[in-house]
Design a protein around this motif. Sequence first.
Motif, PDB file in Angstrom:
ATOM      1  N   GLU A  69       1.057  11.264  17.023  1.00  0.00           N
ATOM      2  CA  GLU A  69       1.897  10.133  17.735  1.00  0.00           C
ATOM      3  C   GLU A  69       2.869  10.573  18.986  1.00  0.00           C
ATOM      4  OE1 GLU A  69       5.442   9.240  15.297  1.00  0.00           O
ATOM      5  OE2 GLU A  69       5.822   7.471  16.423  1.00  0.00           O
ATOM      6  N   GLN A  70       3.219  12.000  19.124  1.00  0.00           N
ATOM      7  CA  GLN A  70       3.865  12.392  20.197  1.00  0.00           C
ATOM      8  C   GLN A  70       2.781  12.723  21.390  1.00  0.00           C
ATOM      9  OE1 GLN A  70       6.922  13.349  21.107  1.00  0.00           O
ATOM     10  NE2 GLN A  70       7.807  12.367  18.703  1.00  0.00           N
ATOM     11  N   ALA A 114       4.584  12.574   7.839  1.00  0.00           N
ATOM     12  CA  ALA A 114       4.780  10.969   7.711  1.00  0.00           C
ATOM     13  C   ALA A 114       3.762  10.763   6.806  1.00  0.00           C
ATOM     14  CB  ALA A 114       4.669  10.548   9.252  1.00  0.00           C
ATOM     15  N   GLN A 125       2.669  12.931  13.047  1.00  0.00           N
ATOM     16  CA  GLN A 125       3.558  13.021  14.198  1.00  0.00           C
ATOM     17  C   GLN A 125       3.100  13.623  15.453  1.00  0.00           C
ATOM     18  OE1 GLN A 125       4.354  13.727  10.932  1.00  0.00           O
ATOM     19  NE2 GLN A 125       6.589  13.541  10.392  1.00  0.00           N
ATOM     20  N   PHE A 157       9.581  18.944  12.576  1.00  0.00           N
ATOM     21  CA  PHE A 157       9.567  17.977  11.552  1.00  0.00           C
ATOM     22  C   PHE A 157       9.914  18.289  10.182  1.00  0.00           C
ATOM     23  CE2 PHE A 157       6.597  17.413  15.152  1.00  0.00           C
ATOM     24  CZ  PHE A 157       6.940  16.273  15.574  1.00  0.00           C
ATOM     25  N   TRP A 171       9.221  22.082  18.301  1.00  0.00           N
ATOM     26  CA  TRP A 171       8.996  20.869  17.285  1.00  0.00           C
ATOM     27  C   TRP A 171       9.332  21.295  16.021  1.00  0.00           C
ATOM     28  CZ3 TRP A 171       3.975  17.803  19.140  1.00  0.00           C
ATOM     29  CH2 TRP A 171       3.937  17.318  20.553  1.00  0.00           C
ATOM     30  N   GLU A 184      -4.339   7.235  13.576  1.00  0.00           N
ATOM     31  CA  GLU A 184      -3.053   7.157  14.610  1.00  0.00           C
ATOM     32  C   GLU A 184      -3.611   6.203  15.902  1.00  0.00           C
ATOM     33  OE1 GLU A 184      -0.239   7.747  13.271  1.00  0.00           O
ATOM     34  OE2 GLU A 184       0.657   6.840  15.032  1.00  0.00           O
ATOM     35  N   HIS A 235      12.948   9.170  21.159  1.00  0.00           N
ATOM     36  CA  HIS A 235      11.883   9.776  20.110  1.00  0.00           C
ATOM     37  C   HIS A 235      11.032  10.353  20.459  1.00  0.00           C
ATOM     38  CE1 HIS A 235      10.746   5.842  22.086  1.00  0.00           C
ATOM     39  NE2 HIS A 235       9.156   6.232  21.557  1.00  0.00           N
TER      40      HIS A 235
END
Length: 290
Positions: free
Chosen positions: A72-73, A53, A69, A49, A47, A98, A40
């Motif tokens: 998160e990454q 999200a 995201q 997406f 990237w 996040e 993931h």
Amino acid sequence: MRPEKNNNSEATLQLIRGTIVKKTKPYNDIDLNSWKDYDHIETGTLWTFSERAKGNGHKFDYHGNYIPQIAEQLYSRYTRPGDIVLDLFLGSGTSAIEAVHMKRRCIGVEIKPELIEKVEEKLQDFDNDNLTRLICQDSTSERACEQVHLALDELGEEKAQFLVLHPPYADIIRFSNKKKDLSNCTSTEEFLEKFKNVAQNGYDCLENGRYAALIIGDKYSKGELVPLGFYCMQKMNEVGFKTKSIIVKNITGNEIGKGRASNLWRYRALAGGFYIFKHEYVMIFEKSKK
Ligand SMILES: C[S@@+](CC[C@H](N)C(=O)[O-])C[C@H]1O[C@@H](n2cnc3c(N)ncnc32)[C@H](O)[C@@H]1O
């Protein structure tokens, strides 16, 4: 709060009761012994997406906020639980929200007081461990740097462990009518000068050997492309950051209006000899260990 500091530059073997359990870098908790388990986590420079999200406190409630995201990454690659993320353009608070979800801490600076109030309200619902500190200040100023240091002090740290910079893309979206707001600069030169001040503040507040991310897109002006991304990268380099990667990310999920407006842009592109932006950059930088 943070796991024991690990200052080795090379991948480290952590020994617990004589058994090798983890092989990690000092700036994340990815176990390199099990590297195949991290499907993931992105490692490529493209990237895509399919959508933004939602949920968990994240809303598309601010024109110009980035998709969760990205945070998160970045946190997965460049932070450990308990680390402090410093965001000098907090906006609607995606970085802070996040951070709390991923058990990181966050110091956010934003020039608009109403946004600080709004993000504080959002965080009330789930920041039970008081992991965030929000500062209403002009991030180009020395005062901002001082206030970040006070917040770091309160959190028991000298420096932040990760820096996020998601500035206005010059004047593409006007965020306020404040003079110090980077979206109100009257020229690209003025924007870059102010951006450099923020980059310098970020550099001063970041721990050596740690990473920074710049999220930015380019713009068109008077029939010409203005490569804001590369100009800002140069400013990051001038204050001392080393460029590690340039990631191209699709901007699906960023646009509010679609349909008729996108047809109009298609017409303009065909008529004007240019292409419509479908990407922005996530640029990664390192502050050297010295
Ligand atoms: C692209 S948005 C950041 C969005 C944010 N990443 C999010 O997900 O909500 C840029 C933000 O920078 C703020 N800003 C502009 N100039 C500033 C300055 N001099 N100091 C601090 N914040 C500033 C704007 O008010 C705006 O909210």
